[in-house]
Structures are given as structure tokens and as C-alpha cells.
Design a protein around this motif. Structure first.
Motif, PDB file in Angstrom:
ATOM      1  N   SER A   5       0.813  -1.216   0.000  1.00  0.00           N
ATOM      2  CA  SER A   5       0.000   0.000   0.000  1.00  0.00           C
ATOM      3  C   SER A   5       0.850   1.272   0.000  1.00  0.00           C
ATOM      4  O   SER A   5       0.328   2.362  -0.169  1.00  0.00           O
ATOM      5  CB  SER A   5      -0.941   0.009   1.207  1.00  0.00           C
ATOM      6  OG  SER A   5      -0.190   0.126   2.400  1.00  0.00           O
ATOM      7  N   ASP A   6       2.154   1.137   0.203  1.00  0.00           N
ATOM      8  CA  ASP A   6       3.040   2.307   0.166  1.00  0.00           C
ATOM      9  C   ASP A   6       3.148   2.834  -1.263  1.00  0.00           C
ATOM     10  O   ASP A   6       2.951   2.106  -2.224  1.00  0.00           O
ATOM     11  CB  ASP A   6       4.435   1.954   0.664  1.00  0.00           C
ATOM     12  CG  ASP A   6       4.492   1.761   2.162  1.00  0.00           C
ATOM     13  OD1 ASP A   6       5.481   1.165   2.616  1.00  0.00           O
ATOM     14  OD2 ASP A   6       3.578   2.197   2.869  1.00  0.00           O
ATOM     15  N   ASN A   7       3.488   4.094  -1.372  1.00  0.00           N
ATOM     16  CA  ASN A   7       3.751   4.691  -2.677  1.00  0.00           C
ATOM     17  C   ASN A   7       5.146   4.225  -3.096  1.00  0.00           C
ATOM     18  O   ASN A   7       6.144   4.728  -2.620  1.00  0.00           O
ATOM     19  CB  ASN A   7       3.676   6.213  -2.566  1.00  0.00           C
ATOM     20  CG  ASN A   7       3.870   6.889  -3.889  1.00  0.00           C
ATOM     21  OD1 ASN A   7       3.938   6.237  -4.932  1.00  0.00           O
ATOM     22  ND2 ASN A   7       3.955   8.197  -3.854  1.00  0.00           N
ATOM     23  N   ILE A   8       5.218   3.253  -3.991  1.00  0.00           N
ATOM     24  CA  ILE A   8       6.489   2.646  -4.385  1.00  0.00           C
ATOM     25  C   ILE A   8       7.269   3.615  -5.283  1.00  0.00           C
ATOM     26  O   ILE A   8       6.751   4.093  -6.281  1.00  0.00           O
ATOM     27  CB  ILE A   8       6.242   1.319  -5.113  1.00  0.00           C
ATOM     28  CG1 ILE A   8       5.377   0.465  -4.218  1.00  0.00           C
ATOM     29  CG2 ILE A   8       7.563   0.699  -5.531  1.00  0.00           C
ATOM     30  CD1 ILE A   8       5.709  -0.933  -4.021  1.00  0.00           C
ATOM     31  N   ALA A  61      10.238   8.593   4.470  1.00  0.00           N
ATOM     32  CA  ALA A  61      10.599   7.580   5.466  1.00  0.00           C
ATOM     33  C   ALA A  61      10.848   8.215   6.831  1.00  0.00           C
ATOM     34  O   ALA A  61      10.431   7.670   7.865  1.00  0.00           O
ATOM     35  CB  ALA A  61      11.829   6.807   5.004  1.00  0.00           C
ATOM     36  N   MET A  62      11.516   9.370   6.854  1.00  0.00           N
ATOM     37  CA  MET A  62      11.783  10.054   8.125  1.00  0.00           C
ATOM     38  C   MET A  62      10.482  10.457   8.813  1.00  0.00           C
ATOM     39  O   MET A  62      10.347  10.311  10.030  1.00  0.00           O
ATOM     40  CB  MET A  62      12.657  11.292   7.895  1.00  0.00           C
ATOM     41  CG  MET A  62      14.107  10.969   7.613  1.00  0.00           C
ATOM     42  SD  MET A  62      14.928  10.142   8.990  1.00  0.00           S
ATOM     43  CE  MET A  62      14.943  11.434  10.191  1.00  0.00           C
ATOM     44  N   GLU A  63       9.531  10.969   8.058  1.00  0.00           N
ATOM     45  CA  GLU A  63       8.238  11.364   8.637  1.00  0.00           C
ATOM     46  C   GLU A  63       7.520  10.146   9.209  1.00  0.00           C
ATOM     47  O   GLU A  63       6.909  10.219  10.272  1.00  0.00           O
ATOM     48  CB  GLU A  63       7.368  12.068   7.593  1.00  0.00           C
ATOM     49  CG  GLU A  63       7.865  13.450   7.229  1.00  0.00           C
ATOM     50  CD  GLU A  63       8.046  14.360   8.440  1.00  0.00           C
ATOM     51  OE1 GLU A  63       7.149  14.400   9.318  1.00  0.00           O
ATOM     52  OE2 GLU A  63       9.096  15.028   8.525  1.00  0.00           O
ATOM     53  N   LYS A  64       7.601   9.023   8.514  1.00  0.00           N
ATOM     54  CA  LYS A  64       6.966   7.798   8.991  1.00  0.00           C
ATOM     55  C   LYS A  64       7.603   7.341  10.305  1.00  0.00           C
ATOM     56  O   LYS A  64       6.908   6.957  11.246  1.00  0.00           O
ATOM     57  CB  LYS A  64       7.093   6.710   7.930  1.00  0.00           C
ATOM     58  CG  LYS A  64       6.194   5.545   8.134  1.00  0.00           C
ATOM     59  CD  LYS A  64       6.227   4.656   6.906  1.00  0.00           C
ATOM     60  CE  LYS A  64       5.032   3.732   6.896  1.00  0.00           C
ATOM     61  NZ  LYS A  64       4.954   2.932   5.690  1.00  0.00           N
ATOM     62  N   LYS A  66       9.291   9.267  12.479  1.00  0.00           N
ATOM     63  CA  LYS A  66       8.977  10.262  13.518  1.00  0.00           C
ATOM     64  C   LYS A  66       7.573  10.072  14.073  1.00  0.00           C
ATOM     65  O   LYS A  66       7.338  10.298  15.261  1.00  0.00           O
ATOM     66  CB  LYS A  66       9.124  11.680  12.969  1.00  0.00           C
ATOM     67  CG  LYS A  66      10.557  12.110  12.761  1.00  0.00           C
ATOM     68  CD  LYS A  66      10.582  13.507  12.176  1.00  0.00           C
ATOM     69  CE  LYS A  66      11.979  13.949  11.844  1.00  0.00           C
ATOM     70  NZ  LYS A  66      11.996  15.307  11.225  1.00  0.00           N
ATOM     71  N   SER A  67       6.641   9.651  13.228  1.00  0.00           N
ATOM     72  CA  SER A  67       5.261   9.479  13.689  1.00  0.00           C
ATOM     73  C   SER A  67       5.117   8.280  14.639  1.00  0.00           C
ATOM     74  O   SER A  67       4.123   8.164  15.332  1.00  0.00           O
ATOM     75  CB  SER A  67       4.317   9.323  12.494  1.00  0.00           C
ATOM     76  OG  SER A  67       4.480   8.052  11.875  1.00  0.00           O
ATOM     77  N   HIS A  68       6.111   7.416  14.673  1.00  0.00           N
ATOM     78  CA  HIS A  68       6.069   6.250  15.538  1.00  0.00           C
ATOM     79  C   HIS A  68       6.949   6.398  16.786  1.00  0.00           C
ATOM     80  O   HIS A  68       7.033   5.476  17.596  1.00  0.00           O
ATOM     81  CB  HIS A  68       6.494   4.999  14.770  1.00  0.00           C
ATOM     82  CG  HIS A  68       5.470   4.567  13.773  1.00  0.00           C
ATOM     83  ND1 HIS A  68       5.420   5.074  12.505  1.00  0.00           N
ATOM     84  CD2 HIS A  68       4.445   3.688  13.873  1.00  0.00           C
ATOM     85  CE1 HIS A  68       4.413   4.522  11.848  1.00  0.00           C
ATOM     86  NE2 HIS A  68       3.805   3.678  12.660  1.00  0.00           N
ATOM     87  N   ILE A  69       7.591   7.555  16.946  1.00  0.00           N
ATOM     88  CA  ILE A  69       8.455   7.789  18.115  1.00  0.00           C
ATOM     89  C   ILE A  69       7.625   8.431  19.208  1.00  0.00           C
ATOM     90  O   ILE A  69       6.902   9.399  18.981  1.00  0.00           O
ATOM     91  CB  ILE A  69       9.658   8.692  17.750  1.00  0.00           C
ATOM     92  CG1 ILE A  69      10.566   7.967  16.760  1.00  0.00           C
ATOM     93  CG2 ILE A  69      10.434   9.079  19.002  1.00  0.00           C
ATOM     94  CD1 ILE A  69      11.724   8.807  16.261  1.00  0.00           C
ATOM     95  N   ASP A  70       7.726   7.894  20.393  1.00  0.00           N
ATOM     96  CA  ASP A  70       7.025   8.431  21.549  1.00  0.00           C
ATOM     97  C   ASP A  70       7.970   9.342  22.324  1.00  0.00           C
ATOM     98  O   ASP A  70       8.879   8.866  22.995  1.00  0.00           O
ATOM     99  CB  ASP A  70       6.574   7.275  22.443  1.00  0.00           C
ATOM    100  CG  ASP A  70       5.257   7.537  23.133  1.00  0.00           C
ATOM    101  OD1 ASP A  70       4.656   8.583  22.878  1.00  0.00           O
ATOM    102  OD2 ASP A  70       4.851   6.675  23.925  1.00  0.00           O
ATOM    103  N   TYR A  71       7.800  10.646  22.207  1.00  0.00           N
ATOM    104  CA  TYR A  71       8.704  11.592  22.859  1.00  0.00           C
ATOM    105  C   TYR A  71       8.405  11.698  24.317  1.00  0.00           C
ATOM    106  O   TYR A  71       7.579  11.956  24.930  1.00  0.00           O
ATOM    107  CB  TYR A  71       8.640  12.968  22.202  1.00  0.00           C
ATOM    108  CG  TYR A  71       9.226  12.975  20.816  1.00  0.00           C
ATOM    109  CD1 TYR A  71      10.600  13.044  20.629  1.00  0.00           C
ATOM    110  CD2 TYR A  71       8.436  12.872  19.691  1.00  0.00           C
ATOM    111  CE1 TYR A  71      11.151  13.041  19.357  1.00  0.00           C
ATOM    112  CE2 TYR A  71       8.969  12.872  18.419  1.00  0.00           C
ATOM    113  CZ  TYR A  71      10.328  12.953  18.261  1.00  0.00           C
ATOM    114  OH  TYR A  71      10.878  12.966  17.008  1.00  0.00           O
TER     115      TYR A  71
END
Length: 71
Positions: A5-8, A61-64, A66-71
């Protein structure tokens, strides 16, 4: 492996992660010593990226991540 489903990205291909490479040297102060002082080492570590990894792919990839990091 990229999820379907990712934009390849254009030019994508399956690949094995390339090996880590390093360039090592000594600071000027460390060159005259008779022993290796690890504090005097300077180095650059690199890992090659496949040709399809451009700025857009990297930033996405960086945004993806960052969205999974719990600060």
C-alpha cells in the motif's frame, strides 16, 4: 520489503542492505603519539543507499519514523 500500500518509488527493486563502511584517521595531535589514543580518532561512517532513494523517499521515510516515536 516495502508494503504494497506504500507509494512505491520509481526504479524500486528488492535489495540486500549494503555493508557499513568507515573512513578512519587521526587528529593532528594523535599522529605523533607512540600509542593509539582513541580520543584522537576521527571517522565517517557510511551506508550506501539504493539508487531509487532520493530526497523525497528519504523525507517520507523520516516522517513515517517520527510518527512512531514516543517523545
Amino acid at each position: 520489503m516495502m508494503h504494497k500500500s506504500d507509494n512505491i518509488p520509481e526504479g524500486y527493486f528488492e535489495y540486500t542492505v549494503y555493508p557499513l563502511e568507515g573512513l578512519w584517521d587521526l587528529k593532528e595531535n594523535g599522529r605523533g603519539l607512540e600509542y593509539l589514543d582513541k580520543n584522537e580518532l576521527i571517522y565517517t561512517l557510511m551506508i550506501r543507499q539504493p539508487s531509487f532513494v532520493n530526497d523525497e523517499v528519504f523525507n517520507r521515510a523520516m516522517e513515517k519514523v517520527k510518527s512512531h516515536i514516543d517523545y
